[in-house]
Design a protein around this motif. Structure first.
Motif, short mmCIF file in Angstrom:
data_model
loop_
_atom_site.label_atom_id
_atom_site.label_comp_id
_atom_site.label_asym_id
_atom_site.label_seq_id
_atom_site.Cartn_x
_atom_site.Cartn_y
_atom_site.Cartn_z
N ALA A 49 0.83 -1.21 0.00
CA ALA A 49 0.00 0.00 0.00
C ALA A 49 0.87 1.25 0.00
O ALA A 49 0.61 2.21 -0.74
CB ALA A 49 -0.93 -0.01 1.21
N VAL A 50 1.91 1.26 0.84
CA VAL A 50 2.79 2.42 0.92
C VAL A 50 3.70 2.49 -0.31
O VAL A 50 3.85 3.55 -0.92
CB VAL A 50 3.64 2.37 2.21
CG1 VAL A 50 4.70 3.48 2.20
CG2 VAL A 50 2.75 2.49 3.44
N LYS A 51 4.28 1.36 -0.70
CA LYS A 51 5.23 1.35 -1.81
C LYS A 51 4.57 1.69 -3.14
O LYS A 51 5.19 2.32 -4.00
CB LYS A 51 5.90 -0.01 -1.91
CG LYS A 51 6.88 -0.32 -0.80
CD LYS A 51 8.20 0.40 -1.00
CE LYS A 51 9.26 -0.12 -0.06
NZ LYS A 51 10.57 0.55 -0.28
N SER A 52 3.32 1.30 -3.31
CA SER A 52 2.64 1.62 -4.57
C SER A 52 2.35 3.11 -4.66
O SER A 52 2.27 3.67 -5.76
CB SER A 52 1.34 0.83 -4.69
OG SER A 52 0.43 1.17 -3.64
N ALA A 53 2.23 3.77 -3.50
CA ALA A 53 2.02 5.22 -3.49
C ALA A 53 3.32 5.98 -3.62
O ALA A 53 3.37 7.06 -4.23
CB ALA A 53 1.31 5.63 -2.20
N ASP A 54 4.40 5.43 -3.04
CA ASP A 54 5.69 6.12 -3.05
C ASP A 54 6.79 5.06 -2.97
O ASP A 54 7.13 4.58 -1.89
CB ASP A 54 5.78 7.08 -1.86
CG ASP A 54 7.02 7.95 -1.91
OD1 ASP A 54 7.87 7.73 -2.80
OD2 ASP A 54 7.14 8.85 -1.07
N SER A 55 7.36 4.73 -4.11
CA SER A 55 8.37 3.67 -4.16
C SER A 55 9.72 4.12 -3.63
O SER A 55 10.63 3.31 -3.46
CB SER A 55 8.52 3.17 -5.60
OG SER A 55 8.95 4.22 -6.45
N SER A 56 9.89 5.41 -3.36
CA SER A 56 11.20 5.93 -2.95
C SER A 56 11.45 5.85 -1.45
O SER A 56 12.57 6.04 -1.00
CB SER A 56 11.34 7.38 -3.40
OG SER A 56 10.44 8.23 -2.69
N VAL A 57 10.41 5.58 -0.66
CA VAL A 57 10.58 5.61 0.79
C VAL A 57 10.99 4.25 1.34
O VAL A 57 10.74 3.21 0.72
CB VAL A 57 9.28 6.06 1.50
CG1 VAL A 57 8.95 7.50 1.15
CG2 VAL A 57 8.13 5.13 1.16
N TYR A 58 11.64 4.27 2.51
CA TYR A 58 11.89 3.05 3.24
C TYR A 58 10.63 2.66 4.01
O TYR A 58 9.93 3.53 4.54
CB TYR A 58 13.03 3.24 4.25
CG TYR A 58 14.38 3.47 3.63
CD1 TYR A 58 15.10 2.42 3.07
CD2 TYR A 58 14.96 4.73 3.64
CE1 TYR A 58 16.34 2.62 2.51
CE2 TYR A 58 16.22 4.95 3.09
CZ TYR A 58 16.91 3.89 2.53
OH TYR A 58 18.14 4.09 1.98
N VAL A 59 10.36 1.36 4.07
CA VAL A 59 9.30 0.83 4.92
C VAL A 59 9.94 -0.18 5.85
O VAL A 59 10.52 -1.18 5.40
CB VAL A 59 8.17 0.18 4.10
CG1 VAL A 59 7.11 -0.41 5.03
CG2 VAL A 59 7.54 1.18 3.15
N ILE A 60 9.87 0.08 7.17
CA ILE A 60 10.54 -0.77 8.14
C ILE A 60 9.55 -1.33 9.14
O ILE A 60 8.42 -0.86 9.26
CB ILE A 60 11.65 0.01 8.88
CG1 ILE A 60 11.06 1.17 9.69
CG2 ILE A 60 12.70 0.51 7.89
CD1 ILE A 60 12.07 1.89 10.58
N SER A 61 9.99 -2.35 9.86
CA SER A 61 9.12 -2.96 10.87
C SER A 61 8.90 -2.00 12.02
O SER A 61 9.69 -1.07 12.25
CB SER A 61 9.76 -4.25 11.40
OG SER A 61 10.78 -3.96 12.34
N GLY A 62 7.84 -2.24 12.77
CA GLY A 62 7.66 -1.52 14.02
C GLY A 62 8.81 -1.85 14.97
O GLY A 62 9.40 -2.94 14.90
N GLY A 63 9.15 -0.92 15.84
CA GLY A 63 10.26 -1.13 16.77
C GLY A 63 9.97 -2.27 17.73
O GLY A 63 8.98 -2.24 18.47
N LEU A 64 10.81 -3.28 17.73
CA LEU A 64 10.63 -4.46 18.58
C LEU A 64 11.20 -4.18 19.97
O LEU A 64 12.27 -3.59 20.11
CB LEU A 64 11.32 -5.66 17.95
CG LEU A 64 10.76 -6.05 16.57
CD1 LEU A 64 11.79 -6.78 15.74
CD2 LEU A 64 9.50 -6.90 16.74
N THR A 65 10.49 -4.63 20.99
CA THR A 65 10.85 -4.26 22.35
C THR A 65 11.11 -5.44 23.28
O THR A 65 11.53 -5.24 24.42
CB THR A 65 9.75 -3.37 22.97
OG1 THR A 65 10.21 -2.83 24.20
CG2 THR A 65 8.46 -4.16 23.21
#
Length: 233
Positions: free
Chosen positions: A104-120
């Motif tokens: 969903a995010v990459k199809s809107a903007d392929s230039s951004v990084y998409v990372i996991s939520g911060g694991l705790t």
């Protein structure tokens, strides 16, 4: 967007890179669903469907403007059920979230990084959690990195600021998941110790930075000190 864009523009002009952490608060505290600890798998699937549509539209608003470098999907999702600082979910449901939100995010903007939520939950439980989530969906492999929150870890295990162990344990465990991608430390710091000597805290922070730069050059994409606001911890 109207609220955040002017602020983000000022940060970018000042040379900062922006990572948005999207979460239950982005959605609106789960309006229309049971209280978080009572969410069923079916509830999560319905929320994820709506959330992925929302994030596609949000990412599109920012696309092409050079303002957002990274989107973090959820936050501390591996915490115990009932956690007060985040909304946890099973690794399988988080895998479903990755499966829909990454494209969903990459199809809107392929230039951004998409990372996991911060694991705790630490290098053992946290690494097992995110590995399960990633392996449950082909889209999980498209993450640009794994984020974690190494509170209570540092370079001196005899320090009160490293009561959970050495930072190298976390780097090794999470680094094995995507060996060719950098790690993201999207929260770290000293919580709820307002009377500590500022010099001690500064030394802890500087020693951590020096150690990571010397031992893991190019392997740490971000190192974000918490809290984000003066009144938080």
């Amino acid at each position: 967007y109207n609220r955040y864009a002017p602020l983000i523009e000022r940060y970018v002009k000042a040379g900062y890179k922006i990572c948005f952490a999207i979460s239950h608060q982005t959605y609106g505290e789960g309006k229309g669903f049971p209280v978080w600890q009572n969410m069923s798998d079916a509830n999560w699937r319905a929320l994820i469907d709506r959330f992925s549509d929302m994030m596609g539209r949000i990412a599109q608003q920012w696309a092409g403007k050079g303002l957002v470098s990274c989107w973090q999907i959820w936050n501390e999702q591996d915490a115990p059920i009932g956690a007060v600082a985040s909304v946890p979910m099973s690794a399988e449901n988080y895998g479903r979230m990755l499966n829909q939100l990454i494209p969903a995010v990459k199809s809107a903007d392929s230039s951004v990084y998409v990372i996991s939520g911060g694991l705790t939950s630490g290098p053992s439980l946290g690494a097992n959690y995110i590995r399960t989530a990633i392996n449950s969906t082909p889209q999980g492999q498209r993450l640009d990195g794994v984020a974690f929150h190494p509170y209570g870890r540092g370079t001196n295990i005899n320090s009160i600021y490293a009561s959970f162990g050495h930072i190298d344990e976390s780097i090794r465990a999470f680094g094995e998941i995507f060996p060719n991608k950098p790690l993201w430390i999207t929260e770290w710091g000293v919580l709820d110790r307002p009377h500590d000597n500022p010099t001690d805290i500064s030394n802890y922070a500087q020693n951590m930075i020096n150690h990571l730069e010397a031992r893991y050059p190019g392997q740490i994409a971000a190192l974000i000190w918490y809290a984000w606001a003066q009144g938080m911890h």
